[in-house]
Design a protein around this motif. Structure first.
Motif, short mmCIF file in Angstrom:
data_model
loop_
_atom_site.label_atom_id
_atom_site.label_comp_id
_atom_site.label_asym_id
_atom_site.label_seq_id
_atom_site.Cartn_x
_atom_site.Cartn_y
_atom_site.Cartn_z
N ALA A 561 0.83 -1.21 0.00
CA ALA A 561 0.00 0.00 0.00
C ALA A 561 0.86 1.26 0.00
N ARG A 562 2.08 1.17 0.47
CA ARG A 562 2.99 2.32 0.48
C ARG A 562 3.92 2.31 -0.72
N ALA A 563 3.60 1.48 -1.72
CA ALA A 563 4.32 1.43 -3.00
C ALA A 563 5.77 1.00 -2.83
N VAL A 564 6.02 0.09 -1.88
CA VAL A 564 7.36 -0.44 -1.72
C VAL A 564 7.59 -1.52 -2.76
N ASN A 565 8.80 -1.55 -3.33
CA ASN A 565 9.13 -2.49 -4.39
C ASN A 565 8.93 -3.94 -3.92
N GLU A 566 8.39 -4.78 -4.83
CA GLU A 566 8.11 -6.17 -4.50
C GLU A 566 9.38 -6.94 -4.15
N SER A 567 10.47 -6.65 -4.85
CA SER A 567 11.72 -7.36 -4.56
C SER A 567 12.24 -7.03 -3.17
N LEU A 568 12.03 -5.76 -2.72
CA LEU A 568 12.45 -5.39 -1.38
C LEU A 568 11.62 -6.12 -0.33
N ILE A 569 10.33 -6.29 -0.60
CA ILE A 569 9.46 -7.04 0.33
C ILE A 569 9.91 -8.48 0.42
N ASP A 570 10.29 -9.07 -0.73
CA ASP A 570 10.76 -10.46 -0.73
C ASP A 570 12.06 -10.59 0.07
N GLN A 571 12.96 -9.60 -0.05
CA GLN A 571 14.20 -9.64 0.73
C GLN A 571 13.91 -9.57 2.22
N LEU A 572 12.94 -8.71 2.60
CA LEU A 572 12.55 -8.59 4.00
C LEU A 572 12.00 -9.92 4.52
N THR A 573 11.08 -10.53 3.76
CA THR A 573 10.48 -11.80 4.18
C THR A 573 11.54 -12.89 4.32
N GLU A 574 12.47 -12.92 3.36
CA GLU A 574 13.53 -13.92 3.40
C GLU A 574 14.41 -13.74 4.64
N THR A 575 14.73 -12.49 4.98
CA THR A 575 15.57 -12.23 6.15
C THR A 575 14.85 -12.60 7.44
N LEU A 576 13.53 -12.29 7.54
CA LEU A 576 12.76 -12.66 8.72
C LEU A 576 12.71 -14.19 8.88
N ASP A 577 12.49 -14.90 7.78
CA ASP A 577 12.47 -16.37 7.84
C ASP A 577 13.82 -16.91 8.28
N LEU A 578 14.90 -16.30 7.78
CA LEU A 578 16.24 -16.75 8.14
C LEU A 578 16.51 -16.57 9.63
N CYS A 579 16.08 -15.42 10.19
CA CYS A 579 16.29 -15.15 11.62
C CYS A 579 15.46 -16.11 12.47
N GLU A 580 14.23 -16.39 12.03
CA GLU A 580 13.39 -17.33 12.77
C GLU A 580 14.01 -18.72 12.79
N MET A 581 14.50 -19.14 11.61
CA MET A 581 15.11 -20.46 11.51
C MET A 581 16.37 -20.56 12.37
#
Length: 610
Positions: A561-581
């Motif tokens: 909704a704030r027009a953030v790039n999709e690739s940046l969102i994917d990097q964020l999700t990947e980093t969060l998953d990595l920290c959880e793991m």
């Protein structure tokens, strides 16, 4: 042969179940939140635990408003198989302290299990006015104290895991050195450990013995007829600073121990059975040290508190100098005892020899036998006038605790011949026109000043000048500026949501700074935990999402909704998953420094785009 057929049939039955994709012990997954106490006092420690009858893939704790986290997260797990039904469970717990009175609700935690996000139940806690907590009984130093945390066979654990504080002396004089070792005894499997509290050494000057080997060295030792694996955790040399009965407080630690869980399943018995991890707190017993005062009888004049066994030696680098030339007087004290607490001895000199504070050079070793070595005091001396001088013997005394007597030592005397100094010396003052040296420096009549006296005429000073009136007006101007700034600050911070969004980057920076410290310290688990908190805390403030609703779907929607790039969102999700793991299993293929740099880059990119 009969047992062979039974075992073959059981193995065939198990392989058939897994081949058909059936999960043994399949059951509904539930997340249960419980507290050790529903009514607590302010300042009282209690535990909240989130239990899952499955394997935790991710864990998002609730906001613990009104409480201070003093321990955790602590993770435990268990695995069992009964009548062919295989079950596993995991739990995450925190140690909390209530900080204010009232009724509080700890909202649900969100746990990822089998690809699903499941919420726990909410828990109510009533906090009443705090009350004093009774202290534990003091016992003999040879017997460990224990603080039971979990139910079950804790009595057995206390016999298999304990701490001992061992002092080589318990009856000493003020200033007499003695050593204390803190040892861990165990013959049980240890999964994890954490230091809760270091001992306090009130009334003592302490010196820790450094160990160049960072790894704990284990030895086998028999204690009360039982063999244990023993590790020496700390070795301290102590010097009492006052007399009386002084107490060395305990060393406290928390361990996660692994014990076998009983099972009637023959397959599980064949493969080694199940186990259960239990958190267990232990501490060493306090030690009472009887400290005696130093005797007054026979105490030498000028005694400065040296306790031990010492010898002294002195030397002078020159015996013939010119006036205002420097010479060095060195006093070396060698032996064992409170070397680092020694005061510089008083050196008696003729009035015409100037003395500077000594330079101290230590060559000291610390071991379990005590502090030993040497301390050297180097005095810079400057004779001001010609003549023949004598540096009197320096007296030094100490108390020997082994004999219970004082010992007085003395150095030799030194004769110094001082010739007349060269004219123009930058130290000695001379009268104009080649007059004789001024003998009594800083006591004779000073010379008449011929330069600018710095006096001004009436009306030419600061009072009444333009600068005076400018400074006079500064006060009202600063007051108006401060009033305007306060009004602007209130208007700019009226909207709490905008303020949290502006400060989100600063909050994340604090967590990432802590992660950087953990990275330098080599604590990978704490590093990933701080990166994980930093990212989630930043997103909660930046996107104005409450902790209970903070999940990856909401984050992705808000960023889109704030027009953030999709690739940046994917990097964020990947980093969060990595920290959880990384909180539950080792991570390969990427270094911690790369994760740290990636987290900072993601926050900066969101700040620039959102």
């Amino acid at each position: 042969m009969k047992h062979y057929y039974i075992l073959s049939l059981l193995l065939l039955w198990t392989s058939t179940i897994f081949a058909n994709g059936i999960k043994p012990g399949a059951q509904d997954v539930k997340v249960t939140a419980t507290v050790s106490k529903n009514v607590v006092g302010t300042g009282e420690v209690f535990e909240i635990s989130f239990s899952v009858n499955g394997n935790i893939e991710s864990f998002n704790p609730p906001a613990l408003n009104g409480f201070q986290v003093v321990g955790g997260p602590n993770q435990s797990s268990s695995y069992s198989s009964v009548n062919g039904n295989t079950t596993s469970s995991m739990s995450v717990s925190y140690d909390l302290v209530a900080v204010k009175e009232g009724e509080f609700v700890i909202w649900p935690a969100v746990v990822g299990v089998n690809g699903k996000q499941i919420k726990s139940n909410a828990v109510k806690v009533k906090v009443v006015k705090g009350r004093a907590v009774p202290q534990g009984n003091q016992g003999n130093a040879a017997q460990p104290q224990r603080d039971q945390v979990a139910d079950g066979n804790s009595t057995d654990i206390s016999k298999r895991l304990f701490l001992r504080a061992v002092a080589n002396k318990t009856n000493v004089y003020i200033g007499e050195q003695f050593s204390v070792s803190y040892k861990l005894y165990t013959n049980i499997d240890l999964v994890d450990n954490a230091l809760d509290k270091l001992p306090d050494f009130n009334g003592f000057w302490s010196q820790e013995i450094k160990n160049n080997n960072p790894n704990v060295q284990w030895e086998v030792e028999s204690y009360n007829g039982v063999k244990y694996h023993v590790a020496t955790l700390k070795q301290i040399i102590l010097f009492p600073e006052r007399f009386g009965k002084l107490t060395l407080d305990p060393l406290a630690m928390t361990f996660v121990v692994r014990q076998a869980a009983p099972s009637n399943d023959p397959i599980e018995q064949f493969f080694g059975g199940s186990y259960k991890d239990t958190k267990y707190k232990i501490k060493s017993s306090p030690i009472t040290i009887n400290v005696k005062p130093l005797p007054e009888a026979g105490k030498p004049e000028g005694f400065n508190g040296a306790v031990g066994n010492f010898s002294i030696g002195a030397n002078l680098d020159k015996t013939s100098v010119k006036a205002n030339e420097a010479l060095n007087y060195a006093l070396k004290i060698t032996g064992s005892g409170n070397l680092k607490l020694l005061k510089a001895p008083e050196l008696t000199l003729p009035a015409d020899i100037e003395k500077y504070d000594p330079k101290v050079n230590d060559n000291i070793n610390e071991s379990m036998t005590g502090v030993s070595g040497s301390r050297e005091y180097s005095y810079l001396l400057i004779p001001r006038h010609e003549g023949n001088y004598t540096i009197e013997p320096l007296k030094f005394s100490y108390f020997n605790p082994s004999t219970g007597k004082y010992v007085a030592l003395s150095t030799g005397s030194f004769a110094v011949k001082v010739a007349k100094g060269d004219p123009g010396s930058n130290v000695t003052a001379y009268a104009a026109g080649g007059q004789q040296d001024v003998k009594m420096l800083a006591k004779d009549i000073a010379y008449i000043r011929t330069g600018n006296s710095g006096l001004t005429r009436d009306g030419e000073g600061f009072y009444g000048s333009a600068l005076y009136y400018a400074l006079l007006c500064t006060g009202p101007v600063l007051f108006l500026a401060a009033f305007g700034y306060r009004k602007w600050y209130r208007e700019n911070n009226r909207d709490i949501v905008k303020v949290k969004g502006r400060n989100a980057n600063k909050v994340a920076a604090k967590h990432l700074a802590n992660a950087g410290k953990q990275l330098l310290g080599g604590d990978k688990k704490a590093f990933y935990e701080d990166v994980y908190r930093g990212l989630y805390g930043y997103l909660s403030d930046k996107l104005n999402i409450s902790a209970a609703d903070l999940n990856k779907e909401n984050i992705r929607g808000q960023l889109k909704a704030r027009a953030v790039n999709e690739s940046l969102i994917d990097q964020l999700t990947e980093t969060l998953d990595l920290c959880e793991m990384a909180r539950y299993a080792p991570i390969t293929g990427i270094s911690e420094q790369e994760v740290f740099d990636k987290a900072k880059a993601i926050i900066n990119d969101i700040e620039n785009n959102a």
